[in-house]
Enzyme design. Structure first.
Site, mmCIF file in Angstrom:
data_model
loop_
_atom_site.group_PDB
_atom_site.id
_atom_site.type_symbol
_atom_site.label_atom_id
_atom_site.label_comp_id
_atom_site.label_asym_id
_atom_site.label_seq_id
_atom_site.Cartn_x
_atom_site.Cartn_y
_atom_site.Cartn_z
ATOM 1 C CD GLU A 1 -30.040 -34.543 2.562
ATOM 2 O OE1 GLU A 1 -30.685 -35.340 1.860
ATOM 3 O OE2 GLU A 1 -28.939 -34.097 2.235
ATOM 4 C CG HIS B 1 -28.512 -30.645 -0.389
ATOM 5 N ND1 HIS B 1 -28.547 -29.340 -0.814
ATOM 6 C CD2 HIS B 1 -28.522 -31.408 -1.509
ATOM 7 C CE1 HIS B 1 -28.602 -29.304 -2.133
ATOM 8 N NE2 HIS B 1 -28.583 -30.556 -2.582
ATOM 9 C CG HIS C 1 -34.345 -36.548 -1.609
ATOM 10 N ND1 HIS C 1 -34.273 -36.620 -2.979
ATOM 11 C CD2 HIS C 1 -33.393 -35.659 -1.220
ATOM 12 C CE1 HIS C 1 -33.298 -35.831 -3.408
ATOM 13 N NE2 HIS C 1 -32.748 -35.235 -2.357
ATOM 14 C CG ASP D 1 -33.412 -30.625 2.779
ATOM 15 O OD1 ASP D 1 -34.341 -31.140 2.136
ATOM 16 O OD2 ASP D 1 -32.464 -30.035 2.236
ATOM 17 C CG ASN E 1 -34.487 -36.246 -8.005
ATOM 18 O OD1 ASN E 1 -34.045 -37.370 -7.780
ATOM 19 N ND2 ASN E 1 -33.717 -35.175 -8.048
ATOM 20 C CB SER F 1 -30.064 -36.366 -1.679
ATOM 21 O OG SER F 1 -28.825 -35.969 -1.153
ATOM 22 C CE LYS G 1 -34.539 -32.786 -4.611
ATOM 23 N NZ LYS G 1 -33.659 -32.648 -5.767
HETATM 24 C C1 PLP Z 1 -31.661 -32.635 0.152
HETATM 25 C C2 PLP Z 1 -31.802 -31.489 -0.802
HETATM 26 N N1 PLP Z 1 -32.038 -30.268 -0.315
HETATM 27 C C3 PLP Z 1 -32.182 -29.209 -1.114
HETATM 28 C C4 PLP Z 1 -32.088 -29.345 -2.476
HETATM 29 C C5 PLP Z 1 -32.217 -28.128 -3.333
HETATM 30 O O1 PLP Z 1 -33.539 -27.984 -3.766
HETATM 31 P P1 PLP Z 1 -33.822 -27.187 -5.118
HETATM 32 O O2 PLP Z 1 -33.502 -28.099 -6.236
HETATM 33 O O3 PLP Z 1 -35.245 -26.781 -5.058
HETATM 34 O O4 PLP Z 1 -32.893 -26.002 -5.086
HETATM 35 C C6 PLP Z 1 -31.846 -30.611 -3.036
HETATM 36 C C7 PLP Z 1 -31.710 -30.880 -4.489
HETATM 37 O O5 PLP Z 1 -32.037 -30.343 -5.392
HETATM 38 C C8 PLP Z 1 -31.700 -31.714 -2.173
HETATM 39 O O6 PLP Z 1 -31.452 -32.929 -2.664
#
Ligand code: PLP
Length: 386
Positions: free
Chosen positions: A181, A134, A213, A210, A47, A185, A240
């Site tokens: 999102e 997510h 990505h 969120d 990522n 993802s 990421k």
């Molecule tokens: C869309 C999404 N939100 C939140 C997260 C969580 O973030 P973190 O890895 O900082 O816990 C992720 C993946 O890791 C994700 O893909």
């Protein structure tokens, strides 16, 4: 035996070809490669979208941060863990995204839980979540006291109906949150950001995106979904495209004040490393100015799509993420294994991460890849899937 579901569940996972295992990796000096068990692979599962991991200036900023603040914040933010590095990083993010306030969390997972817990304080809150949101958004929403409704992926028509049907029921009140999102993802496509923002406005709802990505990749300065519309609340992880660690939540003053006072995930957790916050500032500075990184992702993604044969089912996107839908879990694993033998690392993504019969290869094309990498990848995939 105590907790005997542990063995049963693991055995069942194996039988369904869903068994997961940790693999220990090390990154080669060039970011496009990883080394696993001493063997080098071209990495298309990372990522690190902008290729900023291990960037000399970010590494230097991390070292400077350690010299200035030490490695650890040594406390939660409200005790003594909130350092100048955190404040400066929050200010940078507010400026970048044109948002009044910003709050840092140890991870994106924690930030999502925090937000849904905070806004889902009681049954008068209503959450409308895209079905492909997510796991941390889904967990946060369902663990809260809010009423949760989920709309089919990017289905604005259904969301509109859900919002108007709750309008007619007496208990909705004003506490409505639409959540999605920014870039999804597992298939890389974007949310319909403009439509969501408009719908939120006309329904007096808040929009929460969120941008895990999207940040860094979408927008002329990598601002993510905020480059498309004004998003009420944005979350993004630093882990990421930003290539450090931790996460932020950007919002208005009221919500910021509320989270500082009531969010258990914020209050009862050690603040992120101030040195990491310092390094994150440098990364965000580079993200805003180095446009070539985003341009390279677009250019290489187009090349990849052009080189694939028609048998390969590619989800077309504007992001770094390109899903190749295989369907069956066993076949996805087999293709992934075949690619590994040819020196290409591409993890097979299977249920429950994605829906049953939609197992896939999740290809990430990053700024550290080159034309030769993409040509080789396409050639290997064409052979493996034909
Ligand atoms: C869309 C999404 N939100 C939140 C997260 C969580 O973030 P973190 O890895 O900082 O816990 C992720 C993946 O890791 C994700 O893909």
């Amino acid at each position: 035996m105590s907790f005997d579901f542990i063995r049963t569940d693991i055995d069942e996972q194996k039988a369904k070809s869903r068994y997961r295992q940790l693999v220990c990796t090390s990154t080669a000096s060039q970011g496009n490669e990883i080394i696993i068990n001493g063997k080098s692979y071209l990495n298309f599962s990372s990522n690190d979208y902008l290729g900023l991991n291990n960037h000399a200036q970010i590494n230097k900023a991390l070292q400077d941060g350690v010299d200035k603040f030490g490695t650890c914040s040594s406390s939660s933010s409200l005790v003594t863990g909130y350092h100048y590095a955190h404040q400066a990083l929050e200010d940078d993010i507010c400026q970048w995204l044109n948002k009044p306030k910003c709050l840092l969390f140890s991870s994106g997972f924690a930030a999502n839980l925090a937000l849904f817990h905070a806004l889902g304080k009681n049954e008068q809150s209503h959450f409308y979540l895209d079905k492909l949101s997510h796991a941390s958004m889904i967990d946060g929403a369902y663990q809260s006291k809010a009423k949760v409704k989920r709309f089919n992926h990017n289905n604005i028509e259904q969301l509109t109906k859900l919002l108007s049907s709750s309008e007619q029921s007496a208990d909705t009140g004003n506490n409505k949150l639409i959540a999605s999102e920014g870039v999804f993802s597992m298939d890389g496509c974007q949310a319909k950001v403009m439509e969501l923002a408009q719908l939120a406005k006309t329904n007096s709802a808040w929009l929460y995106l969120d941008d895990a990505h999207s940040i860094g990749v979408i927008g002329n300065k990598g601002q993510g979904s905020n480059s498309i519309a004004n998003i009420d609340i944005t979350m993004a992880t630093f882990g990421k495209a930003i290539a450090t660690s931790g996460a932020f939540l950007a919002c208005d003053e009221n919500l910021h004040e509320y989270l500082v006072n009531f969010s258990r995930h914020y209050i009862y957790s050690t603040a992120i490393s101030p040195a990491m916050a310092w390094a994150t500032r440098k990364s965000i500075e580079l993200i805003q100015s180095e446009h070539w990184r985003r341009e390279k992702i677009v250019e290489l993604s187009e090349l990849f799509s052009d080189l694939l044969t028609p048998e390969v089912e590619l989800v077309g996107t504007q992001s770094s993420i390109h899903a190749i839908i295989i369907g069956d879990e066993k076949k996805a694993l087999r293709v992934s294994e075949q690619l590994k033998k040819q020196g290409v690392w591409l993890t097979a993504i299977r249920p429950p991460t994605v829906a049953v019969n939609s197992s896939r290869l999740r290809v990430t094309i990053c700024a550290h890849h080159n034309t030769k990498d993409i040509k080789y990848l396409a050639e290997c995939i064409n052979k493996a899937i034909a």
